[in-house]
Structures are given as C-alpha cells and as structure tokens.
Write an enzyme that holds these catalytic residues in place. Structure first.
Site, PDB file in Angstrom:
ATOM      1  N   GLY A  40       0.803  -1.225   0.000  1.00 37.72           N
ATOM      2  CA  GLY A  40       0.000   0.000   0.000  1.00 37.72           C
ATOM      3  C   GLY A  40       0.831   1.267   0.000  1.00 37.72           C
ATOM      4  N   SER A  97       1.836   3.580  -2.268  1.00 35.69           N
ATOM      5  CA  SER A  97       1.360   4.806  -2.926  1.00 35.69           C
ATOM      6  C   SER A  97       0.258   5.481  -2.122  1.00 35.69           C
ATOM      7  CB  SER A  97       0.868   4.485  -4.334  1.00 35.69           C
ATOM      8  OG  SER A  97       1.909   3.982  -5.130  1.00 35.69           O
ATOM      9  N   ASP A 151      -6.158   0.656   1.656  1.00 29.47           N
ATOM     10  CA  ASP A 151      -4.843   1.199   1.997  1.00 29.47           C
ATOM     11  C   ASP A 151      -4.928   2.567   2.654  1.00 29.47           C
ATOM     12  OD1 ASP A 151      -4.020  -1.075   0.735  1.00 29.47           O
ATOM     13  OD2 ASP A 151      -3.267  -0.075  -1.064  1.00 29.47           O
TER      14      ASP A 151
END
Length: 342
Positions: free
Chosen positions: A114, A116, A160
């Site tokens: 996750g 980004s 995320d």
C-alpha cells in the site's frame, strides 16, 4: 519551520480485492489488515519565493516549478501534485502555496504494502498540519481515496488509505457510495506477539504494476464472470474467518485461512501469480509453512507465510535460493501522525 508526517504501511491479512469497485458496490466487501513498522514520510518546509520544490528522496526524483493554483498532472510525481491541487482548491480558496516537500517510503512502489496510498495519506497529513485543517480520520482517508482513485484515476481499492490513517488491526467493511466502516480490533498483546513471530515477510525482489491486475479484476466483475466473482465471495468469507481466529487466539488456523484465500485469489484475474511465485510458495509449504499469500494485487512484491512454532527458520533457509529479502517488522498501533518543528 518544518511540518512532518508519517503514516504506516499495511499487511493485508484477508479479503484483499473485495474493497475494489464495482465488487464492493454490488456485493459489499470486507478486509482484515494491520499496519506495520514500515512507513511513508513527508516533510513540508514553507518558503516565500513563489516556488514549489518536490523532492522524492527514495525514488531520486525532484522538480522545481512556479507556484500555481493547479499543477500539471503529467506522469511525474503526480501523487504529490494531485494532493496539492485538491488542498489548494478545497482548503486555500484557490490561492497557491510556496514550499519544499520531501517524501520517502520504506518500501518501493508496487511492493504490495500500500505504499502509494500511504504516501498520499502522509502528504495530506502534512498539509493538514501546516494549514491547521479540521480533518478527522475518515475525512483524510476518503480524501486520499478520491485523489488517488477518482482524480488521478489510479486503479485500486480503498483499504490502503484507511489502514494508513487509522493504524492498528482493523476489520473494514466497504459498501456502495464509497461508504466505509472501520472496526478496530481489540486483540491481546500476546496474540499479536505470536502472530508477529510466526508471520514471515519476504520480498521477492520484483515490484509489479498492480493497476493491470486490478483492471482485469474490475472487468471480470463488470462482465459478470462467474469464477472471479465467486472467488471474491470466498475472500470476503476469508476476512471473517481470519477476524474470528485472531480475536480468539486460534493462531493455528491462520495458515490454513491464508492458504484458503490464496487458492481463491488466483482465480480473480490473470497475472496474480506466475511460475516463480508458485515455486516460492510451494517451497515455503514444504519447509513447514502452513499457508501464505502475496501482498497486494499480486504479480510480485512482498509475500507472507505463516510459520507455526519454530518452522520459520527452516522456511527462511529454504527460500534463500530465490535471492529475495526477509524484512523484519513489528505490528503498530497507530496510524497517521503529524507534528511541526519550529
């Protein structure tokens, strides 16, 4: 003055993929994840010369430009520019800001942790601290989702952003109209310690373009393909099974539940696995692991294996021939943190 923020990356323990539209809009999704001691960082240094400087330390990318109300989205450092554009538009009356921003992440893009989305959360957090914005956890997570998935059109789900913002062990529910419910889990510390001891995190040494796999998954749901949709139903079931096992301390079931999910995840889309990943997985099982999965969308990045009792040492030895890297970590209790240095 410096404004800093840090947000944790996450391990998706069960249900990953059911947080992606349109599946969660139609059927409802469920994910169990936990944040770990790998992070994304952002530091903002205000300036007054009408310039914006963006420095991505880990990616060795940087750019300097005139301060404008909207920065061009051109494929270079778009995540940071996307956050800036939205912050200026919604919270600074369209007035441009002048600053230098430094970013760094403990894992590379495409690693399956996750990265980004966590970086987007960290950058939003730094701007919120700087401008003293009245944003709660749900506000920040949803804003990060909108910027990354809707405005920048980067394929992916919703878990995320919420994991990075809230932190800890969470059972998350996803519904239509972007409704998300985050249920923090109260888990005894000795259960967390044993899970951490037995859950091995292994980096294959290759990142992957998760967007292609996710796009294939999305198209499968849109087309009503029976096998991929059934597989996602099973992954949602996996999240519920994993929640119950961890809350009750039935950790011997964790490997079996991971394996159950892995067998169904591979049916969701092409590219989730490949011969090398399959060989790594089978080698880990033969050495004593009872189950595992690839983190994130699949295709590369990090893998995790549940190794009960003392089997992890044999698994580590068996996997050395593949040339990957074992990453030490701890589960963390906290999500996004921000502060300023005067």
């Amino acid at each position: 003055m410096l404004i800093r923020s840090v947000a944790p990356l996450r391990l998706g323990l069960a249900g990953g993929g059911t947080d992606v539209s349109p599946y969660c809009d139609i059927y409802g999704g469920a994910v169990l994840n936990a944040t770990i001691s790998l992070y994304a960082y952002a530091t903002i240094e205000p300036r007054n010369d009408g310039k914006i400087e963006i420095i991505s330390v880990d990616r060795n990318e940087f750019m300097t430009m005139d301060s404008e109300p909207e920065l061009e989205i051109d494929g270079k450092l778009d995540l940071i520019k996307g956050v800036y554009n939205r912050i200026v538009k919604d919270f600074n009356r369209g007035e441009p800001l002048s600053f230098t921003i430094y970013t760094y992440a403990d894992a590379p893009p495409g690693s399956g942790l996750g990265t980004s989305s966590t970086l987007v959360v960290a950058v939003i957090g730094a701007f919120a601290e700087w401008l003293k914005l009245p944003l709660g956890e749900y506000d920040i997570a949803h804003l990060a989702f909108e910027i990354e998935r809707i405005e920048l059109k980067q394929a992916g789900g919703k878990q995320d952003q919420y994991a990075a913002t809230f932190g800890g062990f969470n059972f998350m529910e996803f519904y239509d109209n972007h409704k998300v419910i985050v249920n923090p889990l109260r888990i005894k510390q000795e259960i967390i310690d044993e899970l951490q001891h037995n859950l091995l995190l292994y980096y294959t040494g290759t990142s992957r373009l998760s967007s292609k796999i996710i796009e294939a998954q999305v198209e499968s749901v849109k087309a009503g393909k029976e096998d991929p949709v059934k597989a996602m139903h099973k992954l949602k079931e996996q999240a519920i099974l994993m929640k119950e096992a961890i809350l009750k301390g039935n950790l011997d079931e964790v490997g079996e539940i991971l394996h159950f999910g892995w067998e169904h995840k591979k049916q969701m889309a092409e590219g989730i696995t490949n011969p090398v990943i399959e060989e790594i997985y089978e080698t880990a099982l033969k050495a004593g692991a009872t189950g595992g999965k690839i983190s994130g969308a699949g295709g590369g990045g990090f893998m995790m294996f549940y190794c009960p009792k003392n089997t992890k040492y044999k698994v580590i030895e068996a996997l050395k021939k593949f040339g990957g890297e074992f990453r030490r970590y701890q589960f963390t209790k906290y999500g996004l943190k921000t502060w300023r240095v005067t």
